[in-house]
Design an enzyme around this catalytic site. Structure first.
Site, short mmCIF file in Angstrom:
data_model
loop_
_atom_site.label_atom_id
_atom_site.label_comp_id
_atom_site.label_asym_id
_atom_site.label_seq_id
_atom_site.Cartn_x
_atom_site.Cartn_y
_atom_site.Cartn_z
N PRO A 103 61.43 60.42 55.44
CA PRO A 103 60.36 59.80 54.65
C PRO A 103 59.01 60.45 54.92
O PRO A 103 58.62 60.64 56.07
CB PRO A 103 60.38 58.34 55.14
CG PRO A 103 61.78 58.13 55.63
CD PRO A 103 62.17 59.44 56.24
N GLU A 104 58.32 60.81 53.86
CA GLU A 104 57.00 61.43 53.97
C GLU A 104 55.94 60.42 53.52
O GLU A 104 56.24 59.24 53.37
CB GLU A 104 56.98 62.74 53.18
CG GLU A 104 58.07 63.70 53.67
CD GLU A 104 58.09 65.04 52.97
OE1 GLU A 104 57.03 65.49 52.49
OE2 GLU A 104 59.18 65.65 52.89
N LYS A 139 52.88 59.53 58.36
CA LYS A 139 54.26 59.05 58.46
C LYS A 139 54.38 57.81 59.35
O LYS A 139 55.46 57.22 59.44
CB LYS A 139 55.16 60.16 58.99
CG LYS A 139 55.21 61.38 58.09
CD LYS A 139 56.13 62.44 58.66
CE LYS A 139 56.13 63.69 57.80
NZ LYS A 139 57.04 64.72 58.34
N TYR A 163 73.46 49.52 61.76
CA TYR A 163 72.48 50.30 62.50
C TYR A 163 71.10 49.63 62.59
O TYR A 163 70.09 50.31 62.72
CB TYR A 163 72.33 51.71 61.88
CG TYR A 163 73.63 52.41 61.61
CD1 TYR A 163 74.47 52.80 62.66
CD2 TYR A 163 74.04 52.67 60.30
CE1 TYR A 163 75.68 53.42 62.40
CE2 TYR A 163 75.25 53.32 60.05
CZ TYR A 163 76.07 53.68 61.10
OH TYR A 163 77.25 54.31 60.85
N ARG A 172 70.47 57.47 62.95
CA ARG A 172 70.34 58.68 63.77
C ARG A 172 69.49 58.48 65.03
O ARG A 172 69.37 59.37 65.85
CB ARG A 172 69.75 59.82 62.93
CG ARG A 172 70.66 60.24 61.79
CD ARG A 172 70.18 61.54 61.16
NE ARG A 172 70.26 62.65 62.09
CZ ARG A 172 69.82 63.87 61.82
NH1 ARG A 172 69.26 64.12 60.64
NH2 ARG A 172 69.92 64.84 62.71
N LYS A 212 43.24 78.77 62.78
CA LYS A 212 44.60 78.98 63.26
C LYS A 212 45.22 80.21 62.60
O LYS A 212 44.85 80.59 61.49
CB LYS A 212 45.45 77.75 62.97
CG LYS A 212 44.96 76.50 63.70
CD LYS A 212 45.81 75.29 63.38
CE LYS A 212 45.29 74.04 64.08
NZ LYS A 212 45.46 74.14 65.55
N ASN A 252 58.54 68.27 54.49
CA ASN A 252 59.05 69.50 53.89
C ASN A 252 58.87 69.56 52.37
O ASN A 252 58.36 70.54 51.83
CB ASN A 252 60.53 69.67 54.24
CG ASN A 252 60.95 71.11 54.23
OD1 ASN A 252 60.20 71.99 54.65
ND2 ASN A 252 62.15 71.39 53.74
#
Length: 367
Positions: free
Chosen positions: A2-3, A62, A108, A129, A176, A195
């Site tokens: 999730p973003e 997030k 879960y 996970r 950077k 991503n």
């Protein structure tokens, strides 16, 4: 994973279904990773939430939080595959069919919430996970972002729009020397970009993800800033419902990778290719995203091994088991020289998952 917009979706549902209600029943199953890694236990979480009123919810990138009628408050992130389910409410994203939540509590689960009102509301935090994190932060509501882990993360482009300006972004990128995609994924720089959002932003900005951040022109960075707000606000406006994303978006056409008879291409015919940047698979449209400056592979051929090694350490893979930001800053001790020896297998619990993101997708093809 999730973003920003997916997390915003959950904050929306928390406000809709839980805020203003008292938690009459709280159950928490201890997990020495999900709770324990951030110094919280299931018993502490259950005691802190039981009987209190939910007064608000918020987000920074997030991370999101649930604020209670008195401290402490719950601050969480979903990791790779965590989510918050609300019984009889379609909180999912990337799909149009309503999830089959006939089984309750769901598998879960890490905590279960039940409100005192009638009809009662039931919610469950799930994570197959175990890469999510649930912690308690003991502070006044308006000081949550001044505490770990939020204080170590970069500004949120929506919540901190007055900070994430064009001039701020120019200074950040010039300071950077890493591939621009890797910089965007590093939550210590900017909160909320994962991503798919990183790829979408760079596509609309017409910037190649491998190009070093300090080689971008002022005009390119301004385009990047514009594209960032365009992607963030558009996804937020539809609460991350991918079926409502614009048809010309890269997101709608990137899922054909590796599938027979399903080439990855945009509606105008531009092909989508896939490369690895910062340890992550990146979708790129070569016809649009041209390299206008030095990229990692070009520099690798010119620099010695020591410099290359230092640079690689700077290209951080985004992992939303997400090591705490404070850990990222720790230095490394010099390596000790020793005689050649048989390489030992790394302990299983120290291996990093670099296989990519597990995400919930629609049961329908995204053509």
């Amino acid at each position: 994973m999730p973003e920003h917009s997916e997390v915003a979706r959950i904050v929306h549902f928390i406000r809709k279904h839980l805020v203003g209600k008292t938690l009459s029943k709280v159950q928490a199953q201890h997990d020495d990773i999900v709770y324990g890694k951030v110094g919280t236990s299931a018993a502490e979480f259950q005691k802190a939430m039981q009987g209190k009123k939910v007064v608000g919810a918020g987000q920074q990138g997030k991370y999101f939080w649930i604020t209670m009628s008195s401290p402490p408050h719950a601050v969480m992130h979903f990791g790779m595959a965590g989510w918050l389910k609300i019984k009889d409410a379609d909180t999912y994203y990337y799909r149009t069919d309503k999830p089959a939540d006939k089984e309750w509590p769901p598998k879960y689960w890490k905590f279960l919430l039940e409100t005192s009102d009638e009809p009662k509301t039931e919610a469950a935090f799930v994570d197959p996970r175990r890469l999510s994190r649930i912690r308690l932060v003991d502070c006044p509501i308006n000081e949550i972002r001044e505490h770990t882990p939020l204080k170590e993360n970069g500004p949120d482009p929506i919540a901190d729009k007055d900070i994430v300006t064009e001039s701020w972004l120019i200074e950040k990128l010039r300071s950077k020397r890493v591939p621009v995609k890797a910089l965007l994924l590093d939550q210590a720089n900017i909160s909320g970009i994962g991503n798919w959002m990183g790829d979408e932003i760079l596509y609309h900005a017409k910037i190649h993800p491998e190009q070093y951040s300090n080689t971008l022109s002022d005009d390119q960075i301004k385009e990047l800033h514009t594209a960032m707000y365009y992607v963030f606000t558009t996804a937020l406006d539809v609460l991350a419902d991918s079926e409502k994303f614009p048809e010309h978006w890269l997101f709608k056409h990137r899922w054909g990778k590796g599938k027979k008879n399903q080439p990855s291409a945009l509606p105008n015919g531009d092909k989508i290719t896939f490369i690895t940047v910062g340890g992550r698979t990146s979708a790129v449209v070569p016809a649009v995203q041209k390299k206008t400056g030095a990229v990692a592979k070009d520099i690798d051929q010119k620099e010695n091994g020591a410099s290359a090694s230092k640079r690689k350490r700077a290209i951080k893979e985004e992992s939303d088991s997400e090591a705490e930001p404070s850990q990222k800053a720790k230095g490394r001790a010099p390596k000790r020289k020793s005689a050649p020896a048989v390489k030992k297998e790394e302990p299983e619990d120290k291996k990093v998952d670099t296989t990519g993101i597990v995400r919930r997708r629609s049961t329908r093809s995204r053509n």
